[in-house]
Design a protein around this motif. Structure first.
Motif, PDB file in Angstrom:
ATOM      1  N   ASP A   1       0.817  -1.092   0.045  1.00 49.80           N
ATOM      2  CA  ASP A   1       0.119   0.053  -0.098  1.00 49.80           C
ATOM      3  C   ASP A   1       0.888   1.113   0.201  1.00 49.80           C
ATOM      4  O   ASP A   1       2.073   1.277   0.528  1.00 49.80           O
ATOM      5  CB  ASP A   1      -0.926   0.040   1.281  1.00 49.80           C
ATOM      6  CG  ASP A   1      -1.984  -1.217   1.152  1.00 49.80           C
ATOM      7  OD1 ASP A   1      -2.665  -1.112   0.253  1.00 49.80           O
ATOM      8  OD2 ASP A   1      -2.322  -1.780   2.077  1.00 49.80           O
TER       9      ASP A   1
ATOM     10  N   ARG B   1      -2.838  -0.672  -5.286  1.00 49.00           N
ATOM     11  CA  ARG B   1      -2.581  -0.199  -3.985  1.00 49.00           C
ATOM     12  C   ARG B   1      -1.544   0.633  -3.769  1.00 49.00           C
ATOM     13  O   ARG B   1      -1.441   1.469  -2.877  1.00 49.00           O
ATOM     14  CB  ARG B   1      -2.085  -1.688  -3.182  1.00 49.00           C
ATOM     15  CG  ARG B   1      -3.277  -2.573  -3.275  1.00 49.00           C
ATOM     16  CD  ARG B   1      -2.608  -3.829  -2.539  1.00 49.00           C
ATOM     17  NE  ARG B   1      -2.036  -3.944  -1.382  1.00 49.00           N
ATOM     18  CZ  ARG B   1      -1.588  -4.863  -0.725  1.00 49.00           C
ATOM     19  NH1 ARG B   1      -1.481  -5.874  -1.192  1.00 49.00           N
ATOM     20  NH2 ARG B   1      -0.952  -4.518   0.491  1.00 49.00           N
TER      21      ARG B   1
ATOM     22  N   ARG C   1      -6.696   4.391   7.498  1.00 44.30           N
ATOM     23  CA  ARG C   1      -7.651   3.753   8.097  1.00 44.30           C
ATOM     24  C   ARG C   1      -9.225   4.381   7.635  1.00 44.30           C
ATOM     25  O   ARG C   1     -10.169   3.496   7.656  1.00 44.30           O
ATOM     26  CB  ARG C   1      -7.506   3.719   9.446  1.00 44.30           C
ATOM     27  CG  ARG C   1      -6.151   2.717   9.820  1.00 44.30           C
ATOM     28  CD  ARG C   1      -5.763   2.897  11.353  1.00 44.30           C
ATOM     29  NE  ARG C   1      -5.305   3.897  11.874  1.00 44.30           N
ATOM     30  CZ  ARG C   1      -5.923   5.075  12.545  1.00 44.30           C
ATOM     31  NH1 ARG C   1      -7.119   5.009  13.096  1.00 44.30           N
ATOM     32  NH2 ARG C   1      -5.034   5.797  12.894  1.00 44.30           N
TER      33      ARG C   1
ATOM     34  N   LEU D   1     -10.347   2.990   4.465  1.00 46.05           N
ATOM     35  CA  LEU D   1     -10.459   1.566   4.734  1.00 46.05           C
ATOM     36  C   LEU D   1     -12.077   1.291   5.240  1.00 46.05           C
ATOM     37  O   LEU D   1     -12.983   0.566   4.964  1.00 46.05           O
ATOM     38  CB  LEU D   1      -9.635   0.648   5.325  1.00 46.05           C
ATOM     39  CG  LEU D   1      -8.365   0.676   4.857  1.00 46.05           C
ATOM     40  CD1 LEU D   1      -7.519  -0.173   5.786  1.00 46.05           C
ATOM     41  CD2 LEU D   1      -8.401   0.024   3.516  1.00 46.05           C
TER      42      LEU D   1
ATOM     43  N   ARG E   1     -14.670   2.085   2.839  1.00 39.09           N
ATOM     44  CA  ARG E   1     -14.986   1.001   2.049  1.00 39.09           C
ATOM     45  C   ARG E   1     -15.837  -0.213   2.625  1.00 39.09           C
ATOM     46  O   ARG E   1     -16.845  -0.648   2.152  1.00 39.09           O
ATOM     47  CB  ARG E   1     -13.501   0.111   1.604  1.00 39.09           C
ATOM     48  CG  ARG E   1     -13.342  -0.999   0.864  1.00 39.09           C
ATOM     49  CD  ARG E   1     -12.252  -1.712   0.612  1.00 39.09           C
ATOM     50  NE  ARG E   1     -11.424  -2.142   1.973  1.00 39.09           N
ATOM     51  CZ  ARG E   1     -10.319  -2.601   2.044  1.00 39.09           C
ATOM     52  NH1 ARG E   1      -9.566  -2.525   1.074  1.00 39.09           N
ATOM     53  NH2 ARG E   1     -10.162  -3.276   3.051  1.00 39.09           N
ATOM     54  N   GLN E   2     -15.605  -0.324   4.109  1.00 30.24           N
ATOM     55  CA  GLN E   2     -16.457  -1.381   4.583  1.00 30.24           C
ATOM     56  C   GLN E   2     -17.707  -0.589   4.927  1.00 30.24           C
ATOM     57  O   GLN E   2     -18.805  -1.571   4.557  1.00 30.24           O
ATOM     58  CB  GLN E   2     -15.809  -1.576   6.222  1.00 30.24           C
ATOM     59  CG  GLN E   2     -16.346  -2.651   6.794  1.00 30.24           C
ATOM     60  CD  GLN E   2     -16.076  -2.907   8.234  1.00 30.24           C
ATOM     61  OE1 GLN E   2     -15.011  -2.133   8.619  1.00 30.24           O
ATOM     62  NE2 GLN E   2     -16.556  -3.646   8.868  1.00 30.24           N
TER      63      GLN E   2
ATOM     64  N   PRO F   1     -15.653  -4.993  -1.602  1.00 28.89           N
ATOM     65  CA  PRO F   1     -14.775  -6.060  -1.008  1.00 28.89           C
ATOM     66  C   PRO F   1     -13.494  -5.555  -0.609  1.00 28.89           C
ATOM     67  O   PRO F   1     -13.227  -4.439  -1.083  1.00 28.89           O
ATOM     68  CB  PRO F   1     -14.808  -6.965  -2.451  1.00 28.89           C
ATOM     69  CG  PRO F   1     -15.289  -5.831  -3.602  1.00 28.89           C
ATOM     70  CD  PRO F   1     -16.120  -5.057  -2.759  1.00 28.89           C
ATOM     71  N   GLU F   2     -12.691  -6.566   0.033  1.00 31.92           N
ATOM     72  CA  GLU F   2     -11.443  -5.743   0.473  1.00 31.92           C
ATOM     73  C   GLU F   2     -10.411  -5.724  -0.701  1.00 31.92           C
ATOM     74  O   GLU F   2      -9.279  -5.143  -0.565  1.00 31.92           O
ATOM     75  CB  GLU F   2     -10.863  -6.953   1.550  1.00 31.92           C
ATOM     76  CG  GLU F   2     -11.662  -6.659   2.714  1.00 31.92           C
ATOM     77  CD  GLU F   2     -11.167  -7.585   3.860  1.00 31.92           C
ATOM     78  OE1 GLU F   2      -9.963  -8.259   3.741  1.00 31.92           O
ATOM     79  OE2 GLU F   2     -11.619  -7.678   4.937  1.00 31.92           O
ATOM     80  N   THR F   3     -10.728  -6.155  -1.863  1.00 35.67           N
ATOM     81  CA  THR F   3      -9.989  -6.152  -2.814  1.00 35.67           C
ATOM     82  C   THR F   3      -9.920  -4.774  -3.674  1.00 35.67           C
ATOM     83  O   THR F   3      -9.135  -4.584  -4.246  1.00 35.67           O
ATOM     84  CB  THR F   3     -10.376  -7.018  -4.163  1.00 35.67           C
ATOM     85  OG1 THR F   3     -11.687  -6.968  -4.460  1.00 35.67           O
ATOM     86  CG2 THR F   3      -9.926  -8.543  -3.681  1.00 35.67           C
TER      87      THR F   3
ATOM     88  N   SER G   1      -9.115  -1.109  -3.621  1.00 34.41           N
ATOM     89  CA  SER G   1      -7.775  -0.366  -2.778  1.00 34.41           C
ATOM     90  C   SER G   1      -8.166   0.724  -2.106  1.00 34.41           C
ATOM     91  O   SER G   1      -9.197   1.483  -2.361  1.00 34.41           O
ATOM     92  CB  SER G   1      -6.872  -0.224  -3.947  1.00 34.41           C
ATOM     93  OG  SER G   1      -7.118   0.843  -4.705  1.00 34.41           O
TER      94      SER G   1
END
Length: 199
Positions: A83, A126, A162, A165, A168-169, A174-176, A178
Motif C-alpha cells: 500500500d 494499492r 484507516r 478502509l 470501503r467497509q 470487497p477488501e480487494t 484499494s
C-alpha cells in the motif's frame, strides 16, 4: 453487428459509475501474479472504464513492441503487494521505476499524464493512485501528488488510510478494492459539477 441490428432494440447503456467500478477488477485485476509485470489487452479495456482510450499505435506497442518490454522491466522494480501508506518514500520518488514508467508512458503519442497515470494505477492499484484533472482540481494542484498523498496517508498513525478502509467497509465494498480507489471515488463525488472552472 450492433444490438439494434440483432434484437431490434437499442443497446443497453451501462452507467458510467458501474463502468468505473470494473477498473480494478476486470479480468481478475492488472496486478494479479500472472500479468503484474506486463500490460495486457484487459488493462487497455480497464482504463476505458475511466473514460480514456490508449491510442492504437501505443496500445500495440504496449502489447507487442519494445514499449511493452521497457515497461515490463520497470514494473518488476515496482512493488505489487504494498500500500502507498506503507511504501518507502523512494518507491514513488523522482527517478524511481514508478516515476520512470510514468514518464515513459506520458511521452508516448497522445498519451499524456492522465492516461499514463491510469495505466499505472491499473497495474499497481494499492500503490499508485488514479490522478486526473478532476482529482488535481479537487485537491488543489498538489506539487508532487504521489509523494504528498503518501505523506497524508501516513500522518497521525495512518489515520487517513484507516478512514478510507472504513469507508470501503461501510459501502459494502470487497477488501480487494484499494484504499486509493476509495479516495479517488470520494474526490470525484465531492467535486463540483462538470464545467466548474478549476482554480
Amino acid at each position: 453487428m450492433t444490438c439494434a441490428a440483432t434484437s431490434g432494440s437499442a443497446c443497453p447503456r451501462v452507467p458510467e459509475r458501474s463502468r468505473g467500478g470494473r477498473f480494478e477488477h476486470l479480468a481478475g485485476g492488472g496486478d494479479r501474479r500472472q500479468v503484474a509485470n506486463r500490460f495486457t489487452a484487459e488493462d487497455l479495456v480497464a482504463v476505458q472504464t475511466l473514460s480514456v482510450t490508449v491510442p492504437a499505435p501505443v496500445a500495440l506497442d504496449l502489447l507487442e513492441g519494445p514499449l511493452g518490454t521497457q515497461l515490463s522491466e520497470l514494473l518488476r522494480g515496482i512493488p505489487s503487494d504494498t500500500d502507498l501508506s506503507d511504501a518507502d518514500a523512494s518507491v514513488v520518488a523522482d527517478g524511481s521505476p514508478a516515476y520512470r514508467a510514468w514518464r515513459l508512458l506520458e511521452n508516448q503519442y497522445k498519451v499524456g499524464w492522465v492516461i499514463a497515470g491510469k495505466l499505472l494505477a491499473r497495474k499497481r492499484p494499492r500503490l499508485l493512485p488514479v490522478y486526473d484533472r478532476v482529482v488535481r482540481c479537487g485537491l488543489g494542484h498538489p506539487p508532487s501528488f504521489w509523494t504528498d498523498l503518501r505523506t497524508a496517508l501516513r500522518e497521525d498513525d495512518a489515520a487517513l488510510h484507516r478512514r478510507l478502509l472504513g469507508l470501503r467497509q461501510s459501502a459494502g465494498l470487497p477488501e480487494t478494492v484499494s484504499a486509493l480507489r476509495v479516495a479517488d471515488v470520494a474526490v470525484w463525488m465531492a467535486h463540483p459539477a462538470p464545467g466548474h472552472r478549476c482554480p
